[in-house]
Design a protein around this motif. Sequence first.
Motif, short mmCIF file in Angstrom:
data_model
loop_
_atom_site.label_atom_id
_atom_site.label_comp_id
_atom_site.label_asym_id
_atom_site.label_seq_id
_atom_site.Cartn_x
_atom_site.Cartn_y
_atom_site.Cartn_z
N ILE A 9 9.96 3.54 2.94
CA ILE A 9 9.40 2.97 1.71
C ILE A 9 10.49 2.41 0.79
O ILE A 9 10.36 1.32 0.24
N GLN A 10 11.61 3.14 0.71
CA GLN A 10 12.72 2.69 -0.13
C GLN A 10 13.23 1.31 0.32
O GLN A 10 13.32 0.38 -0.48
N ASN A 16 0.85 -1.18 0.00
CA ASN A 16 0.00 0.00 0.00
C ASN A 16 0.89 1.24 0.00
O ASN A 16 1.47 1.60 1.03
N CYS A 17 1.03 1.87 -1.15
CA CYS A 17 1.98 2.97 -1.30
C CYS A 17 1.59 4.16 -0.45
O CYS A 17 2.42 5.00 -0.12
N ALA A 18 0.31 4.25 -0.08
CA ALA A 18 -0.13 5.40 0.73
C ALA A 18 0.17 5.18 2.20
O ALA A 18 0.25 6.13 2.97
N ALA A 19 0.33 3.92 2.60
CA ALA A 19 0.46 3.64 4.04
C ALA A 19 1.92 3.52 4.48
O ALA A 19 2.20 3.59 5.67
N LEU A 24 0.91 -2.84 -6.54
CA LEU A 24 1.16 -1.51 -6.00
C LEU A 24 -0.17 -0.81 -5.81
O LEU A 24 -0.74 -0.25 -6.75
N ASP A 25 -0.68 -0.88 -4.59
CA ASP A 25 -1.98 -0.28 -4.31
C ASP A 25 -1.77 1.21 -4.06
O ASP A 25 -0.75 1.60 -3.51
#
Length: 451
Positions: free
Chosen positions: A211-212, A202-205, A244-245
């Motif tokens: 993230i990297q 979840n790219c937003a979370a 990739l959500d």
Amino acid sequence: MESINVLYLALRPEADNAVSSLTQAMGPNVHVTSDTAEARKLLNNGKFHVGLIQFEPFDENFLRRIVGDIFYYPEGSSLQWVALVSSLSMENEVVCRLIAEYFYDYHTLPFDIDRLKVTLGHASGMAGVRKKVFPRTSEWFNKSELIGSSPAMMRVVHSIDKVLSYDLPVLITGESGTGKELAALAIHNHSPRSDGPFVAVNCAALPSNLIQSELFGYEKGAFTGANQRKLGLIEKAGGGTLFLDEAGELPLDLQANLLRFLQQKTIYRVGGHEEIAVDVRIISATHVDLEEAVRKGRFREDLYYRLNVLRVAMPPLRERGYDIELLAEYFLNSFKKENACKARQFNRRALKVMRHYNWPGNVRELKNRVERALVMCDDTHIAPADLGLEEYSPQPLTLSLKAVKDQAEKDILYRVLAQAGDSVVAAAQILGVSHVTLYRLIKKHDIKLQK
Ligand SMILES: Nc1ncnc2c1ncn2[C@@H]1O[C@H](COP(=O)(O)OP(=O)(O)OP(=O)(O)O)[C@@H](O)[C@H]1O
Ligand SMILES: [Mg+2]
């Protein structure tokens, strides 16, 4: 004319004079049944071109079985349906919706056999065209958890059909709660990669500082606390699918790294120097308009083109017509399998409000409302109030005083009857009127009681 195989479905075919004129006109190619489950089995063998459904005598349970046994399943989607219906039944909202959504054409009773033969001929022609365009019945769809048979959902099925055959990136678009993740999972589960992992990110979370390393992994000693090597989510998805959500929420610097990965199919772990080849298929999902994000400079255009190779658009629930009812029943039955609850079904008013509600939160909202209603409802029938939905009021407010009063009267009757579980005695008590008066008002407003 080439012979047409017609499946004729009627509640009481033995008392139905349409059957004899039809068999006289069409010969032995008409198969007659009153059993919707049998009809479904017959449809599976693919022999029929056209289905003809007789709606008289009108019977709501029969309608339910038609929807549940036949329209619920998409196997027969290339077959065309024609309805025989009385002008009285055409005043019924449910009948009209069914006809509008699922039927090629309808004839009002009494029908003219020559005109009906022409319609059946055209319907059969159209069935042939549909078969050519949508050659396969989508076996994966029947096995997936995706429910629906509306034309909007069938478009989704056909686009997923196409993406299953190519190992290319897919972008799934749609409002929140429309089933993007479920669609991604269905694509993975029925693709040649189904034995590999499905890894959702979840790219937003993900916190931007992590993230990297979450995506690409890190080597021992890459930063303080990196005591040992850790594989990133991309590597974990090797041989399978990386989902990739909320891809629209990816920070710009990460977009550059991801683009590099998509072009080279290799990654570097954080703090690592070794180039590692990873074989994954990317499925991304977004509820934001990525084209707009590209125009505004928030999303890299080159990455957008990499992700948006194949596309599946999930329609909002409000555009799926009868699917709302199918999904509501499905969530009700799934919940009841796991939990004890009193409610067995929706009352008619609940079905009506669900049909007219706008569903801003789409399928997820429907599921939540149904489950909440099952927990809260003390009756055998779920009413609009249990779903937290107001009674649907079709009248605009620019009406005469009398009409407004009438509508208010009707609304309060609906509410109180729902509250009283359709008990006239209890409702009359709440309203402070005699039950004779209440019966008169129920009749005046044509309210159908559940019991
Ligand atoms: N067609 C469907 N049939 C059955 N269940 C569905 C369908 N569509 C969605 N659902 C259910 O609705 C819920 C939301 O679906 P999902 O998480 O896939 O939506 P989403 O589009 O990814 O939402 P968001 O944008 O909020 O992440 C899930 O519980 C899912 O199982
Ligand atoms: Mg989602």
